[in-house]
Design a protein around this motif. Structure first.
Motif, PDB file in Angstrom:
ATOM      1  N   SER A 274      43.416  35.496  47.315  1.00  9.87           N
ATOM      2  CA  SER A 274      43.252  36.540  46.301  1.00  9.87           C
ATOM      3  C   SER A 274      41.790  36.697  45.910  1.00  9.87           C
ATOM      4  O   SER A 274      40.973  35.784  46.090  1.00  9.87           O
ATOM      5  CB  SER A 274      44.086  36.222  45.057  1.00  9.87           C
TER       6      SER A 274
ATOM      7  N   ASP B  86      39.798  38.120  42.453  1.00 10.04           N
ATOM      8  CA  ASP B  86      39.985  38.556  41.058  1.00 10.04           C
ATOM      9  C   ASP B  86      41.471  38.761  40.737  1.00 10.04           C
ATOM     10  O   ASP B  86      41.854  39.735  40.076  1.00 10.04           O
ATOM     11  CB  ASP B  86      39.190  39.832  40.778  1.00 10.04           C
TER      12      ASP B  86
ATOM     13  N   LYS C 245      43.894  39.620  42.669  1.00  9.01           N
ATOM     14  CA  LYS C 245      44.634  40.568  43.498  1.00  9.01           C
ATOM     15  C   LYS C 245      44.894  39.943  44.872  1.00  9.01           C
ATOM     16  O   LYS C 245      43.958  39.431  45.501  1.00  9.01           O
ATOM     17  CB  LYS C 245      43.847  41.866  43.658  1.00  9.01           C
TER      18      LYS C 245
ATOM     19  N   LEU D  43      38.803  45.111  48.724  1.00  7.86           N
ATOM     20  CA  LEU D  43      38.832  44.461  47.410  1.00  7.86           C
ATOM     21  C   LEU D  43      37.454  43.987  46.985  1.00  7.86           C
ATOM     22  O   LEU D  43      37.111  44.056  45.795  1.00  7.86           O
ATOM     23  CB  LEU D  43      39.805  43.279  47.431  1.00  7.86           C
TER      24      LEU D  43
ATOM     25  N   GLN E 218      35.688  47.081  45.649  1.00  7.37           N
ATOM     26  CA  GLN E 218      36.248  47.524  44.369  1.00  7.37           C
ATOM     27  C   GLN E 218      35.907  46.563  43.237  1.00  7.37           C
ATOM     28  O   GLN E 218      35.465  46.970  42.155  1.00  7.37           O
ATOM     29  CB  GLN E 218      37.761  47.659  44.501  1.00  7.37           C
ATOM     30  N   SER E 219      36.099  45.271  43.486  1.00  6.76           N
ATOM     31  CA  SER E 219      35.890  44.282  42.421  1.00  6.76           C
ATOM     32  C   SER E 219      34.414  44.083  42.111  1.00  6.76           C
ATOM     33  O   SER E 219      34.018  43.975  40.941  1.00  6.76           O
ATOM     34  CB  SER E 219      36.523  42.943  42.819  1.00  6.76           C
TER      35      SER E 219
END
Length: 445
Positions: A245, A247, A249, A260, A263-264
């Motif tokens: 994962s 963060d 997710k 990810l 995005q993070s």
């Protein structure tokens, strides 16, 4: 460079290299057989560059770069001076004429082996043969699951996705059941059979592949490489870590991990990454870095890459693999021609210079090793095409000389003229067919 101009440029490079090598084969053997060469031309039509060599041969590059030729001293084309009679082509023993004709396709085969040998030594980057199957597709019904790794196809070991796709593509032309050995994502090995015999006849390989539904899957979220000094390494990530994962997710595959990260990190560069290592769950803190790699747009990077597959061998193994690949492709090409003549395979699979140009551009964008493989395959196709017993091609001339060997005298001028007309009709019919195929594909795309 736009797709159109890129395609034109790489087509000219491809034809320039391969035609020159093919014609050099005729030239070199003709000279060794004592035949005088009047002109060595790359391209047809009006010369844009030429010079006379010390051997008296005129070397030229012509305006239409879609072929080439070697013009030899030939009594059928004009009066031959008495002092040059022994250097005239038709005066040579039939075995010498056969060698000269075979030299063009032979040099194309030599080029194929050499290009593949260099490609294998340089290393061809590729994707690992990890696959999935479209829902309700033939592959899914046969038992292919997301994350399965192809180990072997019909008993032949597979190391990359491209080789797997090539093997499946050739098997689709036979439309017979295809054994598949795969390893599931949980490590279990299983034997499957793709029922290709249930496919309808007369379709293209692309149509068959759509029905089959076998697709490349994103690599698993495992760190295959962790660059020293980069954020992932500084944060404690190690090769072999499975990323669970980012963060909070979940990360189902490596492509999802890359998205990810973008995005993070756009919210906060400090990423909470959880990995699985040797059966243990390990939390990590990774500070992503915003930078441009190799001229690409700015992006968040952490310095970790997923699993890939690179075909790379030492010189001896590379030569062996090049010879094996060349022989396999020669037999497959002749087999495909036989299937087309027998109506078992669709002629829609054939491509003209339009399709070749598109493939040339695509392979060049993928890197030098891929372009070498493309050159090798086109060179092999030129060798096979020229060996077909069609008058006006090398194979047609070879047929004439073999008949001469059997009957003890050359064919009559009338018989050869009729053969030339038949050959031209066949050749132009083939050209019309392949151009129609490519234009039809362009209109549908």
């Amino acid at each position: 460079m736009t797709s159109f101009f890129g395609s034109v440029f790489w087509l000219l490079v491809t034809l320039g290299v391969l035609v020159t090598f093919h014609e050099f084969g005729h030239y070199w053997v003709a000279r060794r057989c004592g035949v005088k060469v009047l002109r060595f031309s790359v391209g047809f039509g009006k010369a844009v560059w030429k010079r006379i060599g010390r051997d008296g041969t005129e070397y030229q590059i012509a305006a239409i770069p879609l072929g080439g030729y070697v013009k030899m001293l030939d009594a059928r084309e004009g009066v031959v001076p008495p002092q040059l009679q022994d250097q005239e082509f038709t005066a040579q023993p039939v075995w010498k004429r056969i060698l000269i004709v075979l030299a063009g396709p032979g040099f194309n085969l030599i080029f194929t082996v050499a290009a593949l040998w260099l490609m294998f030594m340089l290393g061809r980057p590729d994707a690992a043969p990890i696959v999935t199957a479209a829902p309700q597709s033939m592959a899914a019904v046969a038992g292919v699951q997301p994350g399965d790794r192809i180990l072997a196809i019909d008993g032949r070991a597979m190391a990359t996705w491209s080789d797997s796709l090539d093997a499946v593509g050739n098997a689709l032309l036979d439309r017979s059941p295809l054994p598949l050995t795969v390893r599931s994502s949980n490590g279990a090995q299983k034997q499957l059979v793709l029922p290709l015999d249930k496919l309808p006849p007369g379709q293209t390989v692309d149509q068959y592949l759509t029905t089959l539904g076998l697709e490349l899957a994103p690599p698993p979220p495992v760190a295959a490489a962790v660059l020293p000094g980069e954020p992932a390494s500084l944060g404690g990530m190690q090769v072999g870590d499975r990323i669970l994962s980012i963060d909070g997710k979940p990360v189902p595959d490596f492509e999802a991990m890359s998205k990810l990260v973008q995005q993070s990190a756009a919210i906060s560069p400090k990423l909470a990454v959880v990995v699985e290592r040797n059966g243990n769950v390990v939390p990590l803190q990774v500070a992503a870095r915003h930078e441009s790699l190799q001229g690409q747009p700015l992006a968040w990077v952490i310095g970790v890459s997923g699993e890939t597959a690179t075909l790379r061998y030492g010189p001896v193994r590379a030569l062996r693999e090049a010879l094996v690949d060349t022989w396999r492709n020669v037999t497959q090409t002749f087999g495909m021609i036989g299937k087309m003549l027998g109506g078992q395979a669709s002629t829609k699979n054939l491509s003209s210079v339009i399709g070749i140009a598109q493939m040339a551009n695509a392979s060049a964008q993928m890197g030098f090793a891929w372009f070498l493989q493309f050159l090798a395959m086109v060179s092999l196709s030129l060798a096979v095409l020229n060996l077909l017993p069609i008058p006006v091609l090398d194979g047609g001339h070879l047929l004439y000389y073999l008949i001469e060997l059997l009957k003890g005298s050359p064919l009559s001028e009338q018989a050869m003229a009729i053969g030339q007309y038949i050959g031209l009709v066949l050749l132009f019919s083939l050209m019309g067919l392949v151009f129609y195929n490519d234009i039809h594909r362009l209109l549908l795309s």
